[in-house]
Design a protein around this motif. Structure first.
Motif, PDB file in Angstrom:
ATOM      1  N   GLU A  68      10.458   4.796 -13.565  1.00  0.00           N
ATOM      2  CA  GLU A  68       9.887   3.458 -13.421  1.00  0.00           C
ATOM      3  C   GLU A  68       8.378   3.575 -13.379  1.00  0.00           C
ATOM      4  O   GLU A  68       7.839   4.512 -12.780  1.00  0.00           O
ATOM      5  CB  GLU A  68      10.356   2.786 -12.125  1.00  0.00           C
ATOM      6  N   ILE A  69       7.696   2.645 -14.006  1.00  0.00           N
ATOM      7  CA  ILE A  69       6.243   2.611 -13.938  1.00  0.00           C
ATOM      8  C   ILE A  69       5.866   1.950 -12.621  1.00  0.00           C
ATOM      9  O   ILE A  69       6.304   0.843 -12.323  1.00  0.00           O
ATOM     10  CB  ILE A  69       5.649   1.840 -15.136  1.00  0.00           C
ATOM     11  N   VAL A  70       5.059   2.661 -11.826  1.00  0.00           N
ATOM     12  CA  VAL A  70       4.691   2.154 -10.497  1.00  0.00           C
ATOM     13  C   VAL A  70       3.215   1.833 -10.374  1.00  0.00           C
ATOM     14  O   VAL A  70       2.807   1.155  -9.431  1.00  0.00           O
ATOM     15  CB  VAL A  70       5.108   3.121  -9.375  1.00  0.00           C
ATOM     16  N   GLY A  71       2.391   2.314 -11.328  1.00  0.00           N
ATOM     17  CA  GLY A  71       0.967   2.045 -11.189  1.00  0.00           C
ATOM     18  C   GLY A  71       0.132   2.569 -12.333  1.00  0.00           C
ATOM     19  O   GLY A  71       0.637   2.927 -13.395  1.00  0.00           O
ATOM     20  N   TYR A  86      -7.560   2.816  -9.268  1.00  0.00           N
ATOM     21  CA  TYR A  86      -6.104   2.788  -9.305  1.00  0.00           C
ATOM     22  C   TYR A  86      -5.588   1.412  -8.945  1.00  0.00           C
ATOM     23  O   TYR A  86      -6.278   0.591  -8.356  1.00  0.00           O
ATOM     24  CB  TYR A  86      -5.517   3.834  -8.340  1.00  0.00           C
ATOM     25  N   ALA A  87      -4.348   1.193  -9.325  1.00  0.00           N
ATOM     26  CA  ALA A  87      -3.638  -0.033  -8.955  1.00  0.00           C
ATOM     27  C   ALA A  87      -2.152   0.304  -8.888  1.00  0.00           C
ATOM     28  O   ALA A  87      -1.662   1.164  -9.636  1.00  0.00           O
ATOM     29  CB  ALA A  87      -3.884  -1.141  -9.972  1.00  0.00           C
ATOM     30  N   VAL A  88      -1.469  -0.368  -7.992  1.00  0.00           N
ATOM     31  CA  VAL A  88      -0.025  -0.206  -7.842  1.00  0.00           C
ATOM     32  C   VAL A  88       0.617  -1.535  -8.238  1.00  0.00           C
ATOM     33  O   VAL A  88       0.120  -2.603  -7.863  1.00  0.00           O
ATOM     34  CB  VAL A  88       0.345   0.177  -6.388  1.00  0.00           C
ATOM     35  N   LEU A  89       1.701  -1.457  -9.004  1.00  0.00           N
ATOM     36  CA  LEU A  89       2.401  -2.674  -9.395  1.00  0.00           C
ATOM     37  C   LEU A  89       2.881  -3.427  -8.148  1.00  0.00           C
ATOM     38  O   LEU A  89       3.264  -2.796  -7.155  1.00  0.00           O
ATOM     39  CB  LEU A  89       3.589  -2.350 -10.302  1.00  0.00           C
ATOM     40  N   PRO A  90       2.850  -4.750  -8.185  1.00  0.00           N
ATOM     41  CA  PRO A  90       3.174  -5.552  -6.992  1.00  0.00           C
ATOM     42  C   PRO A  90       4.506  -5.198  -6.335  1.00  0.00           C
ATOM     43  O   PRO A  90       4.596  -5.167  -5.105  1.00  0.00           O
ATOM     44  CB  PRO A  90       3.187  -6.987  -7.508  1.00  0.00           C
ATOM     45  N   GLN A  91       5.526  -4.915  -7.116  1.00  0.00           N
ATOM     46  CA  GLN A  91       6.842  -4.646  -6.535  1.00  0.00           C
ATOM     47  C   GLN A  91       6.911  -3.310  -5.800  1.00  0.00           C
ATOM     48  O   GLN A  91       7.864  -3.051  -5.064  1.00  0.00           O
ATOM     49  CB  GLN A  91       7.950  -4.748  -7.588  1.00  0.00           C
ATOM     50  N   PHE A  92       5.881  -2.452  -5.945  1.00  0.00           N
ATOM     51  CA  PHE A  92       5.839  -1.162  -5.254  1.00  0.00           C
ATOM     52  C   PHE A  92       4.751  -1.107  -4.181  1.00  0.00           C
ATOM     53  O   PHE A  92       4.695  -0.163  -3.407  1.00  0.00           O
ATOM     54  CB  PHE A  92       5.625  -0.027  -6.262  1.00  0.00           C
ATOM     55  N   ARG A  93       3.910  -2.115  -4.140  1.00  0.00           N
ATOM     56  CA  ARG A  93       2.785  -2.148  -3.207  1.00  0.00           C
ATOM     57  C   ARG A  93       3.272  -2.214  -1.765  1.00  0.00           C
ATOM     58  O   ARG A  93       4.061  -3.075  -1.408  1.00  0.00           O
ATOM     59  CB  ARG A  93       1.944  -3.387  -3.521  1.00  0.00           C
TER      60      ARG A  93
END
Length: 161
Positions: A68-71, A86-93
């Protein structure tokens, strides 16, 4: 295509013909926190500009965990430092990946270790974090970054070798 792996993550180059990767990028680009804290940066520009060489400094990557892509992570090298964005996708933040770490914390911790391992000239890693981005400031401190310049916005934090 260059990629690098850590214990838990794979950092890989963006493929604009991959629907899952495009969806992840569009999610980040449309995220209000990414817009607020990264400004008018179009992550696609960094991802597309990254070369196919073996360097991981001055490069941009999507970050995967268990398929899964997380960021997203970008690195920019200087004289004796590497800057990280960096950034983290909202569903993994803010979500825990193990008992101690969130996805973002573990991603930055492992990427930092790999950068120090690969680049002996690097004395420190640097991040700039907006003072209102309290969660990111706390996470950076938790993984070993220390504030070297506060009272200014954004804060400058370093992680020494």
């Amino acid at each position: 295509m260059t990629e690098f792996k850590t214990n838990n993550f794979i950092f890989f180059r963006f493929n604009p013909t991959n629907d899952d990767e495009m969806e992840a990028i569009n999610t980040l680009l449309n995220d209000r926190y990414v817009q607020k804290y990264l400004g008018n940066v179009d992550i696609r520009d960094f991802l597309l500009a990254s070369g196919d060489d073996d360097e991981i400094s001055d490069s941009s990557f999507l970050v995967g965990f268990n398929d899964e892509i997380v960021g997203y992570l970008s690195t920019f090298s200087g004289l004796d430092a590497i800057d990280l964005e960096y950034a983290v996708l909202p569903q993994f933040r803010g979500k825990k990946v193990n008992e101690r770490d969130t996805y973002g914390a573990l991603m930055i911790k492992e990427a930092s270790s790999e950068l120090f391992r690969r680049y002996a000239y690097v004395k420190f890693l640097r991040v700039y974090i907006n003072e209102s981005n309290v969660l990111s400031l706390e996470m950076a401190k938790k993984v070993g970054f220390e504030v070297v310049r506060d009272g200014f916005n954004p804060y400058e934090l370093h992680m020494e070798r």
